[in-house]
Design an enzyme around this catalytic site. Structure first.
Site, PDB file in Angstrom:
ATOM      1  N   GLU A 163       0.771  -1.117  -0.120  1.00 36.18           N
ATOM      2  CA  GLU A 163      -0.036   0.187   0.000  1.00 36.18           C
ATOM      3  C   GLU A 163       0.852   1.234  -0.168  1.00 36.18           C
ATOM      4  O   GLU A 163       2.167   1.221   0.539  1.00 36.18           O
ATOM      5  CB  GLU A 163      -0.771   0.124   1.294  1.00 36.18           C
ATOM      6  CG  GLU A 163      -1.963  -1.082   1.085  1.00 36.18           C
ATOM      7  CD  GLU A 163      -2.837  -1.180   2.325  1.00 36.18           C
ATOM      8  OE1 GLU A 163      -2.871  -0.213   3.009  1.00 36.18           O
ATOM      9  OE2 GLU A 163      -3.489  -2.497   2.635  1.00 36.18           O
ATOM     10  N   ALA A 278      14.577   0.966  11.683  1.00 36.43           N
ATOM     11  CA  ALA A 278      14.144   0.510  13.036  1.00 36.43           C
ATOM     12  C   ALA A 278      13.142   1.496  13.547  1.00 36.43           C
ATOM     13  O   ALA A 278      13.153   2.482  12.868  1.00 36.43           O
ATOM     14  CB  ALA A 278      15.342   0.750  14.171  1.00 36.43           C
ATOM     15  N   CYS A 286      -1.374  -7.124   6.591  1.00 33.17           N
ATOM     16  CA  CYS A 286      -0.810  -8.171   6.096  1.00 33.17           C
ATOM     17  C   CYS A 286      -0.032  -8.777   7.217  1.00 33.17           C
ATOM     18  O   CYS A 286      -0.004 -10.097   7.270  1.00 33.17           O
ATOM     19  CB  CYS A 286       0.023  -7.929   4.742  1.00 33.17           C
ATOM     20  SG  CYS A 286      -1.246  -7.386   3.551  1.00 33.17           S
ATOM     21  N   ARG A 353      -5.686  -0.554   9.467  1.00 27.57           N
ATOM     22  CA  ARG A 353      -5.648  -1.809  10.117  1.00 27.57           C
ATOM     23  C   ARG A 353      -4.293  -2.175  10.715  1.00 27.57           C
ATOM     24  O   ARG A 353      -3.245  -1.890  10.358  1.00 27.57           O
ATOM     25  CB  ARG A 353      -6.048  -2.818   9.001  1.00 27.57           C
ATOM     26  CG  ARG A 353      -7.312  -2.853   8.241  1.00 27.57           C
ATOM     27  CD  ARG A 353      -7.507  -3.653   7.218  1.00 27.57           C
ATOM     28  NE  ARG A 353      -6.808  -3.205   6.026  1.00 27.57           N
ATOM     29  CZ  ARG A 353      -7.409  -3.868   4.870  1.00 27.57           C
ATOM     30  NH1 ARG A 353      -8.126  -4.804   4.682  1.00 27.57           N
ATOM     31  NH2 ARG A 353      -6.500  -3.128   3.576  1.00 27.57           N
TER      32      ARG A 353
HETATM   33  N1  LIG Z   1      -3.825  -4.400   1.170  1.00 22.24           N
HETATM   34  C1  LIG Z   1      -2.403  -5.077   0.929  1.00 22.24           C
HETATM   35  O1  LIG Z   1      -1.637  -4.379   0.996  1.00 22.24           O
HETATM   36  C2  LIG Z   1      -2.334  -6.595   0.339  1.00 22.24           C
HETATM   37  C3  LIG Z   1      -1.127  -6.837  -0.378  1.00 22.24           C
HETATM   38  C4  LIG Z   1      -1.165  -8.203  -0.528  1.00 22.24           C
HETATM   39  C5  LIG Z   1      -2.171  -9.039  -0.466  1.00 22.24           C
HETATM   40  N2  LIG Z   1      -3.153  -8.677   0.184  1.00 22.24           N
HETATM   41  C6  LIG Z   1      -4.403  -9.772   0.482  1.00 22.24           C
HETATM   42  O2  LIG Z   1      -5.299  -9.427  -0.605  1.00 22.24           O
HETATM   43  C7  LIG Z   1      -6.492  -9.565   0.071  1.00 22.24           C
HETATM   44  C8  LIG Z   1      -7.471  -8.500  -0.026  1.00 22.24           C
HETATM   45  O3  LIG Z   1      -6.970  -7.367   0.688  1.00 22.24           O
HETATM   46  P1  LIG Z   1      -7.376  -5.982   0.522  1.00 22.24           P
HETATM   47  O4  LIG Z   1      -6.290  -5.134   1.411  1.00 22.24           O
HETATM   48  O5  LIG Z   1      -7.513  -5.332  -0.786  1.00 22.24           O
HETATM   49  O6  LIG Z   1      -8.661  -6.144   1.325  1.00 22.24           O
HETATM   50  P2  LIG Z   1      -9.971  -4.855   1.570  1.00 22.24           P
HETATM   51  O7  LIG Z   1     -10.526  -5.133   2.706  1.00 22.24           O
HETATM   52  O8  LIG Z   1      -9.180  -3.480   0.978  1.00 22.24           O
HETATM   53  O9  LIG Z   1     -10.738  -5.376   0.310  1.00 22.24           O
HETATM   54  C9  LIG Z   1     -11.684  -6.403   0.237  1.00 22.24           C
HETATM   55  C10 LIG Z   1     -13.024  -6.046  -0.649  1.00 22.24           C
HETATM   56  O10 LIG Z   1     -13.791  -7.168  -0.762  1.00 22.24           O
HETATM   57  C11 LIG Z   1     -15.125  -6.821  -0.838  1.00 22.24           C
HETATM   58  N3  LIG Z   1     -15.869  -8.108  -0.640  1.00 22.24           N
HETATM   59  C12 LIG Z   1     -15.991  -9.022   0.523  1.00 22.24           C
HETATM   60  N4  LIG Z   1     -16.713 -10.201   0.191  1.00 22.24           N
HETATM   61  C13 LIG Z   1     -17.101  -9.734  -1.083  1.00 22.24           C
HETATM   62  C14 LIG Z   1     -18.008 -10.741  -1.933  1.00 22.24           C
HETATM   63  N5  LIG Z   1     -18.425 -11.680  -1.632  1.00 22.24           N
HETATM   64  N6  LIG Z   1     -18.267 -10.159  -3.131  1.00 22.24           N
HETATM   65  C15 LIG Z   1     -17.637  -8.852  -3.811  1.00 22.24           C
HETATM   66  N7  LIG Z   1     -16.886  -8.093  -2.811  1.00 22.24           N
HETATM   67  C16 LIG Z   1     -16.554  -8.770  -1.726  1.00 22.24           C
HETATM   68  C17 LIG Z   1     -15.275  -6.029   0.374  1.00 22.24           C
HETATM   69  O11 LIG Z   1     -16.452  -5.098   0.368  1.00 22.24           O
HETATM   70  C18 LIG Z   1     -13.982  -4.923   0.354  1.00 22.24           C
HETATM   71  O12 LIG Z   1     -14.180  -3.757  -0.596  1.00 22.24           O
HETATM   72  C19 LIG Z   1      -6.436 -10.144   1.435  1.00 22.24           C
HETATM   73  O13 LIG Z   1      -6.335 -11.473   1.530  1.00 22.24           O
HETATM   74  C20 LIG Z   1      -4.809  -9.743   1.994  1.00 22.24           C
HETATM   75  O14 LIG Z   1      -4.465 -10.228   2.929  1.00 22.24           O
HETATM   76  C21 LIG Z   1      -3.495  -7.428   0.654  1.00 22.24           C
END
Ligand SMILES: NC(=O)c1ccc[n+]([C@@H]2O[C@H](COP(=O)([O-])OP(=O)(O)OC[C@H]3O[C@@H](n4cnc5c(N)ncnc54)[C@H](O)[C@@H]3O)[C@@H](O)[C@H]2O)c1
Length: 458
Positions: A163, A278, A286, A353
């Site tokens: 992010e 540090a 994550c 988060r």
């Molecule tokens: N945020 C990061 O930096 C990052 C980096 C790598 C991997 N990830 C992984 O990617 C995944 C998503 O992370 P994120 O940060 O984008 O999450 P997030 O919470 O920002 O977004 C998830 C979205 O999914 C939507 N959602 C939930 N259930 C749904 C459904 N049934 N149908 C449609 N939409 C639905 C939610 O409304 C939400 O907008 C997680 O597993 C996370 O661990 C995140």
């Protein structure tokens, strides 16, 4: 391979889904981003990004002809070549990753799927070992209940974006990992990522291709290895941060400067300088979640991941170092006014988060301090998510500093490098600053009479 336009559906339009969808549309694919959250979709349909990410609004504009936002997977799915699952996988109480949102999407796909042409379902969410197989089982079961036969494949394609640099990381990644069991899934993912793998696209002017950037490796493996690669990568990075923080604690005690120690070890190519700053430790959606989840997975096999567990322990202990430093400097926190600079878990994002700021503020309030906060981006989110937290929101750093006994810099926002410390120091009751990210120039502050307290510095 020539670039072929694919029809892509992204399910979940959060940090990962929105970034992936917008980038793939910019690269020429036809993309529909789906989310259950109606507010998100209606904002995105107005061209307004729902996350703070540098370059997002501009890229959405450039990609708009290939990009649709929708609440309905049913409407989005017909003729899709690929459905990418990018929904959240938060921690359960026992540390395991909660994949119920992924399973719900798999069920929905199984309820909708109707086509003979093969569909590739991609797990981009970070999911425990076996989740590709789990998604396949859920979709199959749904199809069987409908008495429908369809051609589909499930692949694992973990995401590594950060992010705050999400678009840059998506367009110019170090590697792309795909785990698959069918060559068809591999071929379609190769087509999907071809513009990135070969760097055939014109870079957006506001996120140029980094100088000396080399095309990324395309790592083809089985789903289990792909799933484990994601957890191993995050555990390693988390461990690197905890490693330097553990040494920071010792550096303070023996009279060493951790910034110089980090430089001294990080220039060794085998170690590398990244993730050796540090500070108050990691936060975000994550590292904490993924380290707990992989520890949980190991425990199911009767195996203990000692390094991962220690990295977690060091990280959460580190947050309280800021409070301990304040106690040593102020002696009594009850009745003191403490100003918090930065709330988001890192700069360039509004994401709160697992943010260290939350634990630090809670502890300060518990100890009787009055807490004032300022963040250039994350304050509205904080107000929404922590309605009952007794903090005073300030419109800028100058207002925040009035009558403060101490400041704690929690997030190294670029704007904080431009603070007029002379003016700030005149506003404060006592000139104390805990620099939780070793971000500001300590000599400058000490010259104007600040008691500067860095992390791992004497
Ligand atoms: N945020 C990061 O930096 C990052 C980096 C790598 C991997 N990830 C992984 O990617 C995944 C998503 O992370 P994120 O940060 O984008 O999450 P997030 O919470 O920002 O977004 C998830 C979205 O999914 C939507 N959602 C939930 N259930 C749904 C459904 N049934 N149908 C449609 N939409 C639905 C939610 O409304 C939400 O907008 C997680 O597993 C996370 O661990 C995140």
């Amino acid at each position: 391979m020539v670039n072929k336009q694919l029809k892509v559906v992204i399910v979940g339009t959060g940090y990962v889904g929105l970034t992936t969808g917008v980038c793939l549309a910019y690269l020429g694919h036809r993309v529909t981003c789906v989310d259950v959250n109606e507010k998100i979709i209606s904002e995105l349909n107005k061209g307004k990004p729902t996350i703070h990410e540098p370059g997002m609004e501009e890229l959405m504009m450039l990609a708009r002809n290939n990009l649709v936002f929708s609440f309905s997977l049913k409407e989005a799915m017909p003729e899709a070549d690929i459905v990418v699952i990018a929904v959240g996988t938060p921690s359960k109480n026992n540390g395991d990753a909660d994949i119920s949102a992924v399973e719900r999407v798999a069920e929905e796909i199984g309820a909708i799927l109707n086509s003979d042409s093969p569909l590739v379902i991609v797990n981009k969410s970070t999911v425990p070992i076996g989740s590709a197989r789990r998604v396949e089982t859920v979709v199959k079961a749904k199809l069987e209940r409908r008495n429908v036969e369809c051609n589909f494949f499930v692949a694992s394609n973990p995401e590594f974006l950060r992010e705050g640099a999400a678009i840059r990381d998506t367009l110019y990644p170090d590697r792309i990992v795909v785990g698959f069991e069918s060559a068809q899934a591999f071929n379609i993912l190769g087509q999907l990522y071809n513009p990135i793998l070969k760097q055939t696209f014109e870079p957006p002017a506001f996120i140029p291709r980094p100088a000396e950037y080399k095309c990324p490796s395309f790592i083809a493996t089985n789903p289990t290895s792909a799933e484990l690669i994601k957890y191993a990568a995050n555990s390693f990075l988390a461990m690197k941060i905890s490693f330097i923080n553990e040494f920071a604690g010792l550096a303070e005690r023996v009279g060493a400067d951790i910034k110089e120690v980090a430089q001294g070890i990080g220039l060794d190519k085998r170690i590398g300088l990244d993730y050796l700053q540090a500070g108050l430790g990691w936060g975000g959606s994550c590292f904490g979640k993924d380290t707990r989840a992989i520890s949980y997975t190991a425990s199911q096999y009767g195996y203990k991941m000692e390094l991962v567990q220690s990295s977690i322990d060091v990280n959460y202990r580190q947050r309280m170092v800021a409070v301990e430093k304040l106690q040593r400097a102020l002696k009594v926190l009850r009745g003191s006014i403490i100003g918090i600079l930065g709330l988001s878990f890192k700069p360039n994002t509004d994401d709160l988060r697992d943010a260290p700021s939350v634990d630090i503020i809670n502890k300060l309030i518990e100890l009787g301090a009055r807490v004032r906060v300022f963040d250039p981006v994350a304050m509205p989110n904080f107000q929404r998510q922590y309605k009952n937290m007794a903090v005073e929101y300030c419109e800028d750093v100058i207002t925040l500093s009035i009558d403060c006994d101490a400041l704690v810099l929690v997030t190294e926002w670029h704007d904080f490098a431009k603070i007029d410390w002379g003016l700030i120091s005149r506003n404060m009751r006592q000139k104390i600053i805990v620099d939780g990210r070793n971000f500001v120039k300590n000599e400058e502050l000490e010259k104007i009479g600040f008691n500067y307290l860095g992390m791992g510095r004497f």
